[in-house]
Scaffold this active site. Structure first.
Site, short mmCIF file in Angstrom:
data_model
loop_
_atom_site.label_atom_id
_atom_site.label_comp_id
_atom_site.label_asym_id
_atom_site.label_seq_id
_atom_site.Cartn_x
_atom_site.Cartn_y
_atom_site.Cartn_z
N GLU A 1 30.62 -16.66 -45.55
CA GLU A 1 29.23 -16.74 -46.02
C GLU A 1 28.25 -16.45 -44.88
OE1 GLU A 1 28.42 -20.51 -47.96
OE2 GLU A 1 30.38 -20.57 -48.93
N ASN B 1 37.18 -24.15 -47.36
CA ASN B 1 35.98 -23.44 -46.89
C ASN B 1 34.93 -24.44 -46.40
OD1 ASN B 1 34.52 -20.89 -46.78
ND2 ASN B 1 33.26 -21.64 -48.47
N ASP C 1 25.37 -15.58 -42.57
CA ASP C 1 23.97 -15.16 -42.45
C ASP C 1 23.38 -15.85 -41.23
OD1 ASP C 1 23.51 -17.72 -43.53
OD2 ASP C 1 22.66 -16.98 -45.39
N GLU D 1 33.53 -27.74 -48.39
CA GLU D 1 32.64 -28.71 -47.73
C GLU D 1 33.00 -30.16 -48.03
OE1 GLU D 1 28.66 -27.48 -48.83
OE2 GLU D 1 29.05 -25.42 -48.25
N HIS E 1 27.09 -19.84 -41.45
CA HIS E 1 25.64 -19.93 -41.64
C HIS E 1 25.03 -20.31 -40.29
CE1 HIS E 1 25.64 -19.45 -45.96
NE2 HIS E 1 26.56 -20.39 -46.08
#
Ligand code: 9MR
Length: 397
Positions: free
Chosen positions: A289, A216, A291, A170, A258
């Protein structure tokens, strides 16, 4: 002669089944793929299905189902927090390896790959480090040295055990930040300038020449306008291209995934196109990651199925879009969910106004949701010519 041919053919069938990781079906024991785990179904494609692991939950003896499900369903694990700097070195010079080591041992026992998360991030840094920089007791030179030592120490400790490392996480701003023009943001860019990114990858490679080194980030699932001033995916793409041109050892790009059902969601084809474009730079990709959260309206909280069902369906569709896109690109090595049960998910603690949740593939009682079944269906009903087994990657430089 005939007999020999049959024996050879039989051996080939048995070997193929062994390679696929599944017992061969027989007339009396047909294999029902819907009953197989995500990890077994993923193996057909050489795709690793992973989850973030909450170490407290893994160790909770009152909740054996958490541990059992991690072992049964997943072929890859990521420490949700245990490998972050604040957790590893809460006091300067004193490393607390316990929880991270436990996960490494758990993965070994269960024949799982490990994604290392995370070496350089602006969040979850130890207070001694950020305070020291703020009060001037840690100089810029010392900070750079501390970062080099941290990366070297952690990567060496787990040398040979980590498949993919999230080296830098990030680093890029979002369009809602100030200024809105995309830029390198956060603690590290502020204090060391963007050159820390190349440094971090080089230090990580020197410490473990075999681990795959990833950049990432979130909100890079698909390309937008193509203008790096406001298209984060394009900004990251340009950054990785430049790093590779400069000979920096970046092996992969992790797209976090996400997502939320309240947004205008991407189609599988848009996501597949993005993965393909990244692969064109010579890097692997992974969803790291995943979700898909939803707003918990009053109706949802009251159990109104008119409000719950569309959210479950939209969530499943998003999970599926990312998995199908990953299956479609042979350089997409793994698909990791950020927790697998709503009992342990970062979402409700993070988004409270309005409240959000329902983000994972199983409910709070470990009952699989529609998303879980769709992921399985994607793994079962895909194959050649468009879906071929992943291409194993080696560190490039
Ligand atoms: O899931 C993690 C949560 O338990 C932590 O409190 C949070 C702290 O920043 O980090 C969460 O994990 C993040 C991950 O490390 C990086 N990408 C975003 C994830 C969700 O915030």
């Amino acid at each position: 002669m005939q007999l020999k041919r049959w024996l050879v053919a039989g051996a080939v069938v048995i070997m193929a089944a062994a390679v696929a990781g599944a017992a061969p079906a027989t007339a009396s024991h047909p294999v029902d793929p819907a009953q197989q785990s995500l990890r077994t179904l993923g193996l057909r494609h050489n795709l690793y299905l992973g989850t973030a692991v909450d170490l407290a939950a893994l160790n909770d003896s009152a909740d054996p189902q958490y541990r059992a499900t991690v072992a049964k369903e997943f072929s890859s694990v990521t420490a949700e927090n245990a490998m972050k700097w604040a957790e590893l070195e809460p006091t300067r010079g004193t490393y607390n390896w316990g929880p991270a080591d436990e996960l490494v041992a758990f993965a070994k026992r269960n024949n799982q790959k490990l994604r290392g998360h995370v070496l350089v991030w602006h969040n979850q840094l130890p207070a001694w480090l950020t305070d020291g920089v703020n009060d001037g007791s840690i100089s810029t030179d010392e900070l750079r040295d501390l970062l080099r030592k941290h990366i070297t120490t952690v990567v060496k400790r787990y040398q040979g055990k980590i498949w993919q490392w999230d080296v830098v996480n990030e680093a890029v701003s979002d369009p809602w930040d100030n200024p809105p023009t995309l830029h390198y943001k956060g603690f590290w860019a502020q204090h060391l300038g963007p050159g820390y990114i190349a440094d971090a990858f080089r230090w990580a490679r020197a410490a473990d020449p075999k681990a795959l080194l990833f950049y990432n980030d979130y909100n890079i699932e698909a390309f937008g306008s193509g203008d790096p001033a406001n298209d984060k995916t394009q900004f990251v793409y340009d950054m990785v291209r430049q790093l590779r041109r400069d000979g920096v050892p970046v092996d992969g790009v992790g797209s976090q995934g996400h997502l939320g059902t309240q947004y205008g969601n991407y189609s599988t084809l848009q996501v597949a196109a993005a993965l393909k474009k990244f692969a064109g730079l010579g890097v692997a990709t992974a969803f790291t990651e995943v979700d898909v959260r939803s707003q918990l309206t009053e109706g949802v909280q009251a159990g109104d199925s008119n409000e719950i069902n569309p959210r479950l369906q939209a969530s499943a569709a998003n999970y599926s879009a990312l998995l199908q896109a990953c299956l479609a690109d042979r350089h997409c090595l793994s698909y990791t969910v950020w927790g697998f049960t709503d009992k342990h998910s970062w979402v409700p603690g993070w988004f409270s106004d309005p409240p959000e949740g329902m983000a994972t593939i199983m409910d709070e009682n470990y009952q699989p949701k529609r998303a879980y079944f769709e992921l399985k269906a994607d793994l079962i009903y895909s194959g050649p010519p468009y879906v071929l087994p992943r291409i194993p990657q080696r560190p490039r430089r």
